[in-house]
Design a protein around this motif. Sequence first.
Motif, PDB file in Angstrom:
ATOM      1  N   TYR A 186      95.996  23.654  69.374  1.00 53.98           N
ATOM      2  CA  TYR A 186      95.254  24.762  69.974  1.00 53.98           C
ATOM      3  C   TYR A 186      96.182  25.736  70.680  1.00 53.98           C
ATOM      4  O   TYR A 186      97.269  25.381  71.153  1.00 53.98           O
ATOM      5  CB  TYR A 186      94.193  24.228  70.944  1.00 53.98           C
ATOM      6  N   ARG A 197      85.676  28.468  67.887  1.00 53.56           N
ATOM      7  CA  ARG A 197      86.653  27.409  67.604  1.00 53.56           C
ATOM      8  C   ARG A 197      87.575  27.816  66.463  1.00 53.56           C
ATOM      9  O   ARG A 197      88.777  27.542  66.480  1.00 53.56           O
ATOM     10  CB  ARG A 197      85.927  26.110  67.245  1.00 53.56           C
ATOM     11  N   ASP A 237      90.561  30.425  67.269  1.00 56.77           N
ATOM     12  CA  ASP A 237      91.457  30.097  68.383  1.00 56.77           C
ATOM     13  C   ASP A 237      92.897  30.525  68.099  1.00 56.77           C
ATOM     14  O   ASP A 237      93.529  31.207  68.909  1.00 56.77           O
ATOM     15  CB  ASP A 237      91.392  28.589  68.661  1.00 56.77           C
ATOM     16  N   GLY A 297      93.438  31.130  74.343  1.00 49.62           N
ATOM     17  CA  GLY A 297      92.658  30.726  73.185  1.00 49.62           C
ATOM     18  C   GLY A 297      91.166  30.725  73.454  1.00 49.62           C
ATOM     19  O   GLY A 297      90.690  31.062  74.547  1.00 49.62           O
ATOM     20  N   THR A 298      90.422  30.325  72.441  1.00 47.60           N
ATOM     21  CA  THR A 298      88.947  30.342  72.535  1.00 47.60           C
ATOM     22  C   THR A 298      88.331  28.956  72.449  1.00 47.60           C
ATOM     23  O   THR A 298      87.122  28.822  72.445  1.00 47.60           O
ATOM     24  CB  THR A 298      88.362  31.211  71.408  1.00 47.60           C
ATOM     25  N   HIS A 299      89.177  27.924  72.393  1.00 45.34           N
ATOM     26  CA  HIS A 299      88.618  26.567  72.253  1.00 45.34           C
ATOM     27  C   HIS A 299      87.805  26.163  73.481  1.00 45.34           C
ATOM     28  O   HIS A 299      86.875  25.370  73.375  1.00 45.34           O
ATOM     29  CB  HIS A 299      89.740  25.557  72.010  1.00 45.34           C
TER      30      HIS A 299
END
Length: 228
Positions: free
Chosen positions: A12, A183, A186, A196-198
């Motif tokens: 990630y 997800r 990311d 990130g976007t997680h």
Amino acid sequence: MPSSWWTPIDAYCERTEPSFWAEPLNAVSNAAFLMAAAYAFILWRRKGGRDWPALWLVAVTTVVGIGSFLFHTFANCWSLLADVLPIAVFIYSYFLLAMRRYLGLALLPAVGVTGFFILFNMGTEQVWSSLLPGFTLNGSVGYIPAVLALLAVGAACLVIKRSGAGRALLLAAGILTVSLVLRSIDAMVCPAWPWGTHVFWHLLNGLVLFLLMRTAILHAPPPASVPR
């Protein structure tokens, strides 16, 4: 434990080095699962505290939060299993519950349909990779069957006039779809957004699991027919 179980995994955007707290947002945001489990447990108690299948979902959600925390801190092969296995248990447990509780299937047909769904889920990534090689959605392909199942069961509930459960499942499907998109992007957004976007996958999925548990609890069968 073999040394391979300790092999570091950098999956990630937020993780830039192998230390325990290299993913602080991804790690701490797992509290969303624990909060979802806590709220669902309170609702479970208020509804009589005898719906054991729903309590199982609450317990599994708690383990999901713990397992995901372990993966986003230790970030190695054994913690990856601690992350993905509880999620799979929740998905298949909820599918079986949905077959019984929402669609009213008898036990053997419900188990059979659940078995078919498991096989479909296990084969999805292989089919996807053969059709769209290299387009992995950042490892999110394996969750697409869960979205499809929510859509299918939600629509079926509307058809058989179980609109409350149907609307809730469709809402959960919509939120999970947004969560999957976040997800999947990311790594793409990493140069512009180094966190990130997680993290949003965790926060939105905490909401999804709460909605699903709440729906299961609110649509429990009468106390006399709850399995013991």
